[in-house]
Motif scaffolding. Sequence first.
Motif: not given
Length: 500
Positions: A143-148, A150-152, A386-392
């Motif tokens: 979930i976190a990867t896709i939300s960010a 696709n950043d593994d 922003d991407r970390v926030e989205d992932a969390v």
Amino acid sequence: MIKTKEIKQLIGKGVDEINGYVSLTLGPRGRTIMLTDNMGKPFITKDGVSVAKKLQDEDPIINAIISIVREAAEKTAKEAGDGTTTTTILTSGFYKKGVEMLKTNTLLEVKELLGDLVDSTAKILEKDSKVITYKDIDYIKGIATISANNDDYIGEIVKDAFIKAGSSGVVLFELTDHQKDTVDCIEGALFNTGLISSDFFTDKVRKECKYTDALVVVVNNTIPYFKDIMPIMKHAIEQKKPLLLIANDFGEEVIRGVIRNNYQGNSSVLLIKNQGWVGNKEDTLRDYCAVTGAKLLNNIRMFSPNELGHCEKVISSFSDTVIYIDNNIESLKEREEELTQQIKLAKENNDPILVSLERRKAKLLGKLAVIKVGGLTESEIKEKYDRVEDAVCAVKAALNGGVVKGGGFAYRDIANKIKNNPFYTVLYEPLIKQCQNAEISYDNIKEMQGFDFKNMKKCNLINSYIIDPKLVILNSVQNAASTALSLLSIGGAILEVGGM
């Protein structure tokens, strides 16, 4: 006054413009967009949120439409941590289909059909979703990867944060000046205020002050003179304990006097200045009291030993202070109940203070995993943040509501089940756009149960952890339908002279 025919054309242009840019970023094969920061320096991103925020148009009406669609997309991201791009795509699709349907239907009929589609989506998702817990680590990373986007790497650090926090903990995120990202696990109460001078370092390598078994004084005032704190310092010295002194502010005389005595070995005192805006300063001081058992003083000269608090350990850096809490402290339990009631009331009233209350409670109770986002440049850090926030937020949404197939397939499955609703075709568009970005034909995969766009192969989406939080799918459909209906109802626009 801009009349109906002209405004409809401008709405269509605005919807097409934001959708055209944002949809390019969708999926692992999505394109990047070049943006510029506030200083005009260019940077490249494939984060739909960042693209939507930067997009502007010279025409004031088109710019207003872009803002309306952007607000819907940001609302989805705020509610569920992801879905900015799909909300934009669906808004565009619902609007265009709505324009077509208004040729033979009333606006009320269109509204009812969109409402039926949202209701059907909610029912189908409830049936098709899979519940996950904090133990489902691979799902959390997926979930976190896709939300960010696709950043593994971000998927991995978010996964680590949730592992460290555990089922009873909370994951937070913040910016750091360091180049590296870190995940810190904190089991004490975290306060966003730190050292006022490097002269308070007890560990110059770690750049922090650390005391154990410390007495605590909390003062709801400014302490201007060193003589004001001499009696309480004397008491701490007699008890052979360090002293943590918290106040709204300190005079220079106090700071110099404490540093001088610490250097000479006469005392071990840590001064912490209470931060925050005026309205919440006393609340924060009461939090300090809750975790230490101290009484809130208005005048330090009037202190008595039974008003002092205590903490097992305090560690303070320039950025924050962590107070390790004594076990079973009664004042903390009372404060926790207070905050729980405030949070409940904020939820009932849809109060925007809810987020800050929840973060405050989490920091107060400890058991935190804090992701500190760093980087080489300000624009890099902000984009990554922003991407970390989205992932969390997406992981939290998944833990709260479960997960469904990712990659656009959940939308397709819903569409296949509601073909009696003329808006159903719009739900195919996120998957179609993923195919376009991956340069493959939708016809080649439309009958598949799953496709991995990153590795370009057929797959079982759930088993491959290509998943979306149920709330992302539901909120994107709800917000897109609501926004499209608002746009369809616009019949004109009035511009003020010199602006909107």
